[in-house]
Design a protein around this motif. Structure first.
Motif, mmCIF file in Angstrom:
data_model
loop_
_atom_site.group_PDB
_atom_site.id
_atom_site.type_symbol
_atom_site.label_atom_id
_atom_site.label_comp_id
_atom_site.label_asym_id
_atom_site.label_seq_id
_atom_site.Cartn_x
_atom_site.Cartn_y
_atom_site.Cartn_z
ATOM 1 N N VAL A 168 32.402 7.475 -8.264
ATOM 2 C CA VAL A 168 31.426 6.494 -9.246
ATOM 3 C C VAL A 168 31.799 5.156 -8.589
ATOM 4 C CG1 VAL A 168 29.909 6.106 -10.679
ATOM 5 C CG2 VAL A 168 30.607 8.469 -10.526
ATOM 6 N N PHE A 169 32.494 4.709 -9.208
ATOM 7 C CA PHE A 169 33.313 3.840 -8.757
ATOM 8 C C PHE A 169 33.555 3.288 -7.426
ATOM 9 C CE2 PHE A 169 36.523 0.309 -8.669
ATOM 10 C CZ PHE A 169 35.791 -0.937 -9.802
ATOM 11 N N PHE A 170 34.210 3.969 -7.014
ATOM 12 C CA PHE A 170 34.677 3.045 -5.594
ATOM 13 C C PHE A 170 33.594 3.226 -4.390
ATOM 14 C CE2 PHE A 170 39.456 3.611 -6.381
ATOM 15 C CZ PHE A 170 39.413 2.874 -6.331
ATOM 16 N N PRO A 171 32.265 4.670 -4.445
ATOM 17 C CA PRO A 171 32.031 4.964 -3.330
ATOM 18 C C PRO A 171 30.754 3.209 -4.005
ATOM 19 C CG PRO A 171 32.173 6.813 -4.390
ATOM 20 C CD PRO A 171 33.119 5.956 -5.820
ATOM 21 N N SER A 172 30.051 3.271 -5.335
ATOM 22 C CA SER A 172 29.314 1.921 -5.175
ATOM 23 C C SER A 172 29.830 1.027 -4.963
ATOM 24 C CB SER A 172 29.168 2.169 -6.889
ATOM 25 O OG SER A 172 28.615 2.948 -7.588
ATOM 26 N N LEU A 173 31.419 0.803 -5.306
ATOM 27 C CA LEU A 173 31.984 -0.491 -4.885
ATOM 28 C C LEU A 173 31.682 -0.833 -3.559
ATOM 29 C CD1 LEU A 173 33.880 -3.325 -5.100
ATOM 30 C CD2 LEU A 173 35.739 -1.530 -5.083
ATOM 31 N N GLY A 174 32.317 0.409 -2.706
ATOM 32 C CA GLY A 174 31.797 0.788 -0.963
ATOM 33 C C GLY A 174 30.732 0.324 -0.585
ATOM 34 N N LEU A 175 29.040 0.293 -1.348
ATOM 35 C CA LEU A 175 28.517 0.391 -0.864
ATOM 36 C C LEU A 175 27.864 -0.653 -1.250
ATOM 37 C CD1 LEU A 175 25.515 1.626 -0.177
ATOM 38 C CD2 LEU A 175 25.093 1.760 -2.683
ATOM 39 N N THR A 176 28.329 -1.341 -2.144
ATOM 40 C CA THR A 176 27.807 -2.904 -2.428
ATOM 41 C C THR A 176 28.704 -3.662 -1.042
ATOM 42 O OG1 THR A 176 28.133 -2.474 -4.804
ATOM 43 C CG2 THR A 176 28.108 -4.730 -4.472
ATOM 44 N N LEU A 177 29.226 -3.281 -1.353
ATOM 45 C CA LEU A 177 30.169 -4.232 0.017
ATOM 46 C C LEU A 177 29.924 -4.332 0.523
ATOM 47 C CD1 LEU A 177 34.283 -4.474 -1.180
ATOM 48 C CD2 LEU A 177 32.368 -6.290 -1.218
ATOM 49 N N ILE A 178 29.517 -3.312 1.621
ATOM 50 C CA ILE A 178 29.022 -2.842 3.290
ATOM 51 C C ILE A 178 27.509 -3.759 2.988
ATOM 52 C CG2 ILE A 178 28.898 -1.276 4.548
ATOM 53 C CD1 ILE A 178 30.317 -0.027 4.002
ATOM 54 N N ALA A 179 26.978 -3.185 2.332
ATOM 55 C CA ALA A 179 25.777 -3.463 1.602
ATOM 56 C C ALA A 179 24.975 -5.296 1.827
ATOM 57 C CB ALA A 179 24.647 -2.818 1.038
ATOM 58 N N GLY A 180 26.049 -6.194 1.521
ATOM 59 C CA GLY A 180 26.154 -7.359 1.375
ATOM 60 C C GLY A 180 26.736 -7.593 2.468
ATOM 61 N N LEU A 181 27.141 -7.282 3.251
ATOM 62 C CA LEU A 181 27.804 -7.380 4.539
ATOM 63 C C LEU A 181 27.081 -7.403 5.463
ATOM 64 C CD1 LEU A 181 31.553 -6.546 4.587
ATOM 65 C CD2 LEU A 181 30.661 -9.084 3.897
ATOM 66 N N LEU A 182 26.379 -6.116 5.645
ATOM 67 C CA LEU A 182 25.132 -5.839 6.510
ATOM 68 C C LEU A 182 24.074 -7.004 6.166
ATOM 69 C CD1 LEU A 182 25.329 -1.943 6.746
ATOM 70 C CD2 LEU A 182 25.799 -3.817 7.726
ATOM 71 N N ALA A 183 23.917 -7.699 4.750
ATOM 72 C CA ALA A 183 22.677 -8.279 4.761
ATOM 73 C C ALA A 183 23.015 -9.470 5.027
ATOM 74 C CB ALA A 183 22.445 -8.212 3.040
ATOM 75 N N ILE A 184 23.919 -9.941 5.209
ATOM 76 C CA ILE A 184 24.795 -11.092 5.993
ATOM 77 C C ILE A 184 24.381 -11.009 6.988
ATOM 78 C CG2 ILE A 184 26.383 -12.875 6.819
ATOM 79 C CD1 ILE A 184 27.954 -12.250 4.267
ATOM 80 N N ALA A 185 24.934 -9.403 8.021
ATOM 81 C CA ALA A 185 24.648 -9.507 9.110
ATOM 82 C C ALA A 185 23.235 -10.238 9.725
ATOM 83 C CB ALA A 185 25.206 -8.504 10.037
ATOM 84 N N VAL A 186 22.416 -9.599 9.094
ATOM 85 C CA VAL A 186 20.862 -9.681 9.174
ATOM 86 C C VAL A 186 20.026 -10.298 8.931
ATOM 87 C CG1 VAL A 186 18.773 -7.924 8.315
ATOM 88 C CG2 VAL A 186 20.299 -6.762 9.025
ATOM 89 N N ASN A 187 20.724 -11.262 8.381
ATOM 90 C CA ASN A 187 20.276 -12.120 8.139
ATOM 91 C C ASN A 187 20.151 -14.000 9.030
ATOM 92 O OD1 ASN A 187 18.390 -15.258 7.146
ATOM 93 N ND2 ASN A 187 18.862 -14.546 4.955
#
Length: 108
Positions: free
Chosen positions: A54-73
């Motif tokens: 639970v913790f590590f997949p959630s941490l990875g999802l949060t970091l990747i989605a945040g970084l992709l949000a920066i890449a998209v904007n």
């Protein structure tokens, strides 16, 4: 696309906080190893499973989605803090992995 990234980022954060809450509760319920070694080992195994599944997949999802949000904007591409956020995100993932896995493996 930005809404999807925001949604994924939020879901990852919810999973991380839920996992942390579960770990805090289990940490409060864990007996001393001298009292019941088998119960202690079972609780540590449950905590390890929460971290792993639970913790590590959630941490990875949060970091990747945040970084992709920066890449998209595109407006954020020229922001000076974007590279600092990238570096801090990678360090948080690496340090979180080391901080959680190390003591749990030693205790087991």
């Amino acid at each position: 696309m930005r809404r999807l990234m925001k949604f994924l980022h939020t879901m990852g954060a919810i999973g991380m906080m839920g996992a942390m809450a579960c770990l805090v509760v289990l940490l409060g319920m864990i007996p001393q190893p001298s009292v019941s070694l088998s119960h202690y080992a079972e609780m540590r195994a449950a905590m390890g499973a929460i971290v792993r599944y639970v913790f590590f997949p959630s941490l990875g999802l949060t970091l990747i989605a945040g970084l992709l949000a920066i890449a998209v904007n595109r407006a954020l591409h020229s922001a000076g803090w974007a590279l600092a956020k990238l570096a801090s995100g990678i360090l948080v993932f690496e340090w979180g992995f080391a901080a959680v896995q190390g003591p749990m493996q030693e205790a087991a």
